[in-house]
Scaffold this motif. Structure first.
Motif, short mmCIF file in Angstrom:
data_model
loop_
_atom_site.label_atom_id
_atom_site.label_comp_id
_atom_site.label_asym_id
_atom_site.label_seq_id
_atom_site.Cartn_x
_atom_site.Cartn_y
_atom_site.Cartn_z
N GLU A 79 11.03 -4.10 -13.93
CA GLU A 79 12.33 -4.14 -13.26
C GLU A 79 12.96 -2.75 -13.22
O GLU A 79 13.68 -2.42 -12.28
CB GLU A 79 13.26 -5.14 -13.93
N SER A 80 12.68 -1.93 -14.22
CA SER A 80 13.22 -0.56 -14.18
C SER A 80 12.62 0.21 -13.01
O SER A 80 13.32 1.00 -12.35
CB SER A 80 12.97 0.17 -15.51
N LEU A 81 11.36 -0.02 -12.72
CA LEU A 81 10.71 0.66 -11.59
C LEU A 81 11.31 0.22 -10.25
O LEU A 81 11.42 1.02 -9.33
CB LEU A 81 9.20 0.38 -11.59
N LYS A 88 19.51 9.23 -9.64
CA LYS A 88 19.63 10.64 -9.26
C LYS A 88 18.41 11.40 -9.77
O LYS A 88 17.78 10.98 -10.74
CB LYS A 88 20.86 11.27 -9.93
N LYS A 89 18.14 12.51 -9.14
CA LYS A 89 17.02 13.36 -9.57
C LYS A 89 17.17 13.73 -11.05
O LYS A 89 16.20 13.76 -11.79
CB LYS A 89 16.97 14.61 -8.70
N GLU A 90 18.40 14.03 -11.47
CA GLU A 90 18.66 14.42 -12.86
C GLU A 90 19.09 13.22 -13.73
O GLU A 90 19.46 13.39 -14.90
CB GLU A 90 19.70 15.53 -12.93
N GLY A 91 19.02 12.00 -13.17
CA GLY A 91 19.43 10.81 -13.90
C GLY A 91 18.43 10.41 -14.98
O GLY A 91 17.30 10.89 -15.03
N TRP A 92 18.88 9.52 -15.84
CA TRP A 92 18.08 9.06 -16.97
C TRP A 92 17.75 7.57 -16.86
O TRP A 92 18.56 6.79 -16.38
CB TRP A 92 18.85 9.28 -18.28
N LEU A 93 16.56 7.22 -17.33
CA LEU A 93 16.14 5.84 -17.45
C LEU A 93 15.99 5.51 -18.92
O LEU A 93 15.35 6.25 -19.67
CB LEU A 93 14.79 5.61 -16.75
N VAL A 112 2.26 0.20 -15.10
CA VAL A 112 3.71 0.29 -15.17
C VAL A 112 4.10 1.46 -16.06
O VAL A 112 4.94 2.30 -15.70
CB VAL A 112 4.34 -1.03 -15.68
N GLN A 113 3.47 1.56 -17.24
CA GLN A 113 3.77 2.65 -18.17
C GLN A 113 3.39 4.01 -17.58
O GLN A 113 4.10 5.00 -17.80
CB GLN A 113 3.05 2.41 -19.50
N LYS A 118 5.85 9.26 -15.61
CA LYS A 118 6.02 10.33 -14.62
C LYS A 118 7.45 10.85 -14.56
O LYS A 118 7.70 11.93 -14.04
CB LYS A 118 5.61 9.84 -13.23
N LEU A 119 8.39 10.06 -15.10
CA LEU A 119 9.80 10.42 -15.00
C LEU A 119 10.14 11.54 -15.98
O LEU A 119 9.74 11.50 -17.14
CB LEU A 119 10.68 9.21 -15.30
#
Length: 144
Positions: A79-81, A88-93, A112-113, A118-119
């Motif tokens: 779901e995060s994907l 945002k480009k500089e945003g955090w997950l 998925v991992q 890649k982030l």
């Protein structure tokens, strides 16, 4: 100050409750807050998502545009994907590493991992292990 947060997961994981708690805390701090949510199939383990916008200035819309979320908090890795286009480009997950496999064609967790890795800005936690540890120390269930 403006912070746009997307919360995501599947039905039963507490996404709407998390949004309510964060929203209430923001209001107590004197911030403006708008929230929108999608929970159509939540009772059947389907997608649940909430847009939460916090600011020290009035907020016009409750929806976060693509590419504008500062933070995605997800309790389910796939779901995060799904919501990465909003980040945002500089945003955090911040996401759970453990899947909630509720569909027959759930992708291989390794794939998925791989995508999550890649982030550039991410925190991946084993939320279930953390909850079990908290319970072991007798902390209140709402902390778990």
């Amino acid at each position: 100050m403006k912070t746009d947060i997307i919360l995501s997961g599947v039905g039963g994981q507490g996404i709407l409750s998390i949004a309510a708690v964060i929203g209430e805390a923001a209001l107590k701090e004197g911030l403006y807050m708008k929230q929108a949510e999608v929970h159509g199939m939540s009772q059947r383990g389907g997608d649940v998502q909430s847009n939460l916008r916090l600011s020290d200035q009035p907020i016009a819309s409750d929806l976060i545009p693509c590419g504008q979320a500062d933070l995605i908090i997800s309790l389910e890795p796939m779901e995060s994907l799904r919501y990465l286009p909003f980040l945002k480009k500089e945003g955090w997950l911040v996401t759970n590493s453990q899947p909630f496999i509720n569909i027959p064609n759930y992708p291989e967790i390794e794939k998925v991992q791989e995508e999550l890795n890649k982030l550039p800005h991410k925190v991946i936690l084993d939320v279930e292990a953390i909850a079990k540890t908290l319970r072991l120390y007798g902390l209140p269930i709402w902390l778990c």
